[in-house]
Write a protein that holds these residues in place. Structure first.
Motif, PDB file in Angstrom:
ATOM      1  N   ASN A  64      -3.862  -5.726  -9.598  1.00  0.00           N
ATOM      2  CA  ASN A  64      -2.607  -5.275  -9.199  1.00  0.00           C
ATOM      3  C   ASN A  64      -1.560  -6.018  -9.311  1.00  0.00           C
ATOM      4  O   ASN A  64      -0.155  -5.773  -9.175  1.00  0.00           O
ATOM      5  CB  ASN A  64      -3.002  -5.266  -7.638  1.00  0.00           C
ATOM      6  CG  ASN A  64      -3.937  -3.860  -7.535  1.00  0.00           C
ATOM      7  OD1 ASN A  64      -3.696  -2.921  -8.062  1.00  0.00           O
ATOM      8  ND2 ASN A  64      -4.865  -3.980  -6.397  1.00  0.00           N
ATOM      9  N   THR A  65      -1.456  -7.368  -9.511  1.00  0.00           N
ATOM     10  CA  THR A  65      -0.426  -8.244  -9.586  1.00  0.00           C
ATOM     11  C   THR A  65       0.306  -8.107 -10.961  1.00  0.00           C
ATOM     12  O   THR A  65       1.266  -8.501 -11.341  1.00  0.00           O
ATOM     13  CB  THR A  65      -1.078  -9.684  -9.565  1.00  0.00           C
ATOM     14  OG1 THR A  65      -1.983 -10.069 -10.755  1.00  0.00           O
ATOM     15  CG2 THR A  65      -1.985 -10.106  -8.297  1.00  0.00           C
ATOM     16  N   GLY A  66      -0.554  -7.564 -12.041  1.00  0.00           N
ATOM     17  CA  GLY A  66      -0.009  -7.306 -13.478  1.00  0.00           C
ATOM     18  C   GLY A  66      -0.008  -8.642 -14.158  1.00  0.00           C
ATOM     19  O   GLY A  66       0.398  -8.721 -15.167  1.00  0.00           O
ATOM     20  N   PRO A 115      -7.416   5.643   1.947  1.00  0.00           N
ATOM     21  CA  PRO A 115      -7.739   4.473   3.023  1.00  0.00           C
ATOM     22  C   PRO A 115      -8.007   3.316   2.668  1.00  0.00           C
ATOM     23  O   PRO A 115      -7.836   2.152   3.241  1.00  0.00           O
ATOM     24  CB  PRO A 115      -8.953   5.288   3.823  1.00  0.00           C
ATOM     25  CG  PRO A 115      -9.594   6.087   2.810  1.00  0.00           C
ATOM     26  CD  PRO A 115      -8.405   6.558   1.852  1.00  0.00           C
ATOM     27  N   THR A 116      -8.618   3.204   1.508  1.00  0.00           N
ATOM     28  CA  THR A 116      -8.935   1.722   0.900  1.00  0.00           C
ATOM     29  C   THR A 116      -7.442   0.928   0.633  1.00  0.00           C
ATOM     30  O   THR A 116      -7.240   0.000   0.560  1.00  0.00           O
ATOM     31  CB  THR A 116      -9.757   1.913  -0.401  1.00  0.00           C
ATOM     32  OG1 THR A 116     -10.960   2.294   0.037  1.00  0.00           O
ATOM     33  CG2 THR A 116     -10.214   0.254  -0.971  1.00  0.00           C
ATOM     34  N   ARG A 117      -6.669   1.789  -0.208  1.00  0.00           N
ATOM     35  CA  ARG A 117      -5.400   1.278  -0.522  1.00  0.00           C
ATOM     36  C   ARG A 117      -4.413   0.718   0.646  1.00  0.00           C
ATOM     37  O   ARG A 117      -3.940  -0.015   0.764  1.00  0.00           O
ATOM     38  CB  ARG A 117      -4.667   2.056  -1.473  1.00  0.00           C
ATOM     39  CG  ARG A 117      -3.372   1.514  -1.989  1.00  0.00           C
ATOM     40  CD  ARG A 117      -2.864   2.217  -3.294  1.00  0.00           C
ATOM     41  NE  ARG A 117      -2.540   3.734  -2.920  1.00  0.00           N
ATOM     42  CZ  ARG A 117      -2.997   4.770  -3.772  1.00  0.00           C
ATOM     43  NH1 ARG A 117      -3.955   4.811  -4.731  1.00  0.00           N
ATOM     44  NH2 ARG A 117      -2.716   5.957  -3.363  1.00  0.00           N
ATOM     45  N   ALA A 118      -4.738   1.840   1.673  1.00  0.00           N
ATOM     46  CA  ALA A 118      -4.089   1.646   3.044  1.00  0.00           C
ATOM     47  C   ALA A 118      -4.348   0.294   3.500  1.00  0.00           C
ATOM     48  O   ALA A 118      -3.561  -0.522   3.980  1.00  0.00           O
ATOM     49  CB  ALA A 118      -4.302   2.717   3.720  1.00  0.00           C
ATOM     50  N   ASN A 178      -3.710  -5.670   5.152  1.00  0.00           N
ATOM     51  CA  ASN A 178      -4.282  -7.208   4.926  1.00  0.00           C
ATOM     52  C   ASN A 178      -3.059  -7.900   4.181  1.00  0.00           C
ATOM     53  O   ASN A 178      -2.930  -9.056   4.612  1.00  0.00           O
ATOM     54  CB  ASN A 178      -5.512  -7.009   4.090  1.00  0.00           C
ATOM     55  CG  ASN A 178      -6.546  -6.252   4.805  1.00  0.00           C
ATOM     56  OD1 ASN A 178      -6.671  -6.191   5.985  1.00  0.00           O
ATOM     57  ND2 ASN A 178      -7.669  -5.950   4.194  1.00  0.00           N
ATOM     58  N   LYS A 179      -2.552  -7.518   3.162  1.00  0.00           N
ATOM     59  CA  LYS A 179      -1.554  -8.103   2.278  1.00  0.00           C
ATOM     60  C   LYS A 179      -0.242  -8.362   3.380  1.00  0.00           C
ATOM     61  O   LYS A 179       0.165  -9.403   3.075  1.00  0.00           O
ATOM     62  CB  LYS A 179      -1.045  -7.145   1.082  1.00  0.00           C
ATOM     63  CG  LYS A 179      -0.154  -8.182   0.316  1.00  0.00           C
ATOM     64  CD  LYS A 179       0.285  -7.033  -1.055  1.00  0.00           C
ATOM     65  CE  LYS A 179       1.441  -7.812  -2.130  1.00  0.00           C
ATOM     66  NZ  LYS A 179       1.656  -7.081  -2.894  1.00  0.00           N
ATOM     67  N   ARG A 180       0.265  -7.315   4.022  1.00  0.00           N
ATOM     68  CA  ARG A 180       1.528  -7.475   4.738  1.00  0.00           C
ATOM     69  C   ARG A 180       1.121  -8.671   5.930  1.00  0.00           C
ATOM     70  O   ARG A 180       1.950  -9.501   6.190  1.00  0.00           O
ATOM     71  CB  ARG A 180       1.862  -6.320   5.336  1.00  0.00           C
ATOM     72  CG  ARG A 180       2.651  -5.547   4.520  1.00  0.00           C
ATOM     73  CD  ARG A 180       3.104  -4.058   4.770  1.00  0.00           C
ATOM     74  NE  ARG A 180       2.145  -3.051   5.636  1.00  0.00           N
ATOM     75  CZ  ARG A 180       1.414  -2.106   5.019  1.00  0.00           C
ATOM     76  NH1 ARG A 180       1.358  -2.099   3.578  1.00  0.00           N
ATOM     77  NH2 ARG A 180       0.598  -1.520   5.835  1.00  0.00           N
ATOM     78  N   PHE A 181      -0.145  -8.421   6.378  1.00  0.00           N
ATOM     79  CA  PHE A 181      -0.566  -9.393   7.435  1.00  0.00           C
ATOM     80  C   PHE A 181      -0.382 -10.715   7.093  1.00  0.00           C
ATOM     81  O   PHE A 181      -0.028 -11.504   7.683  1.00  0.00           O
ATOM     82  CB  PHE A 181      -1.783  -8.819   8.049  1.00  0.00           C
ATOM     83  CG  PHE A 181      -1.970  -9.946   9.312  1.00  0.00           C
ATOM     84  CD1 PHE A 181      -1.896  -9.487  10.494  1.00  0.00           C
ATOM     85  CD2 PHE A 181      -2.829 -11.136   9.235  1.00  0.00           C
ATOM     86  CE1 PHE A 181      -2.366 -10.343  11.516  1.00  0.00           C
ATOM     87  CE2 PHE A 181      -3.485 -11.795   9.986  1.00  0.00           C
ATOM     88  CZ  PHE A 181      -2.804 -11.420  11.390  1.00  0.00           C
ATOM     89  N   ILE A 182      -0.820 -11.003   5.943  1.00  0.00           N
ATOM     90  CA  ILE A 182      -1.028 -12.310   5.462  1.00  0.00           C
ATOM     91  C   ILE A 182       0.398 -12.700   5.029  1.00  0.00           C
ATOM     92  O   ILE A 182       0.663 -13.998   5.175  1.00  0.00           O
ATOM     93  CB  ILE A 182      -1.917 -12.489   4.234  1.00  0.00           C
ATOM     94  CG1 ILE A 182      -3.269 -12.299   4.449  1.00  0.00           C
ATOM     95  CG2 ILE A 182      -1.744 -13.649   3.295  1.00  0.00           C
ATOM     96  CD1 ILE A 182      -4.242 -12.042   3.270  1.00  0.00           C
TER      97      ILE A 182
END
Length: 268
Positions: free
Chosen positions: A58-60, A221-224, A229-233
């Motif tokens: 996902n980061t590339g 739902p998994t990607r959501a 989680n990413k935004r929270f961090i």
């Protein structure tokens, strides 16, 4: 068939890895930790490494991808070594099985079957797969494999799709929302009763209903959840950047103020 120089280098690198793992598992001078491992004890590491590969993809970041794929490859080689030590199978068997499967399931490449689209390829794949392992006529047996082999959120999504396809489905999305309200109420009642075992069961029902809502709206739902989680961090990191002391030293109102400031910055 003569090997190209590139393939020769690849095989040498793989052989080096195999020898290193064999040495780690050797009773003479091996690593105590590696020697203690079993097929089941290594399960958490397979799952962890698979998720780390996905994160790198996902980061590339190609260097990170190569590194994480190496960690995942180690788990394959290590599992094969454990099996070989137990006299069950070895890495050659693993490679042979997947090679034969790929050839068998791609008759349009390795035989004379003609296809006109990737959809036809997928249909052929499923037909051949069904012939290899006749499926149970019972839907519950088909769904059990998802429960056993997938993370709970992904398993729930698979199960929901399969039962809907079999006809176990709401007539419209309003029915799904009604079910959500019902499950939410039952979860709240279970919490009020202080019965944590029942509350956990109702929480599972509520989550499964949310998965179905996502399915109706064609959301992943998994990607959501990964995005949340990413935004929270990211927001927490900004809060720490703004803070002039440990977050533990702030009261809840101050933390909320920092949270809103971080959220505003990320939202532009």
């Amino acid at each position: 068939m003569a090997l190209s120089k590139t393939n020769q280098k690849i095989l040498i690198a793989l052989d080096n890895l195999i020898q290193v793992v064999a040495k780690l598992r050797s009773p003479q001078g091996g690593c105590p930790w590696d020697l203690e491992q079993t097929q089941t004890s290594l399960i958490p590491y397979i799952i962890e490494e698979a998720y780390e590969v996905v994160d790198a993809l996902n980061t590339g970041d190609q260097e990170a991808i190569a590194d994480e794929l190496g960690d995942l490859l180690l788990q394959v080689v290590l599992q094969a070594q454990v099996a070989q030590d137990n006299g069950d199978f070895d890495l050659e068997k693993v490679a042979q099985n997947i090679t034969e499967k790929l050839i068998r399931r791609h008759p349009h490449v390795f035989a004379d079957v003609q296809v006109n689209s990737s959809e036809e390829v997928h249909q052929n794949w499923e037909q051949i797969k069904a012939q290899e392992t006749p499926a149970s006529p019972l839907l519950s047996q088909k769904l059990r494999k998802y429960h056993r082999s997938l993370p709970p959120l992904m398993a729930g999504e698979k199960i929901a799709k399969k039962v809907a396809k079999a006809g176990f489905e709401w007539e419209n999305v309003q029915g799904v929302w009604a079910k959500f309200e019902e499950e939410l109420g039952e979860f709240q009642e279970a919490l009020d009763s202080k019965n944590l075992v029942h509350a956990e069961e109702e929480l599972g029902d509520l989550l499964f209903t949310i998965i179905n809502i996502a399915r109706w709206y064609k959301l992943d739902p998994t990607r959501a959840l990964q995005g949340t989680n990413k935004r929270f961090i990211q927001r927490l990191q900004l809060m720490e950047n703004y803070a002039d002391k440990s977050l533990w030293e702030y009261d809840i109102d101050e933390l909320e103020s920092l949270w809103q400031k971080a959220k505003k910055q990320l939202n532009g």
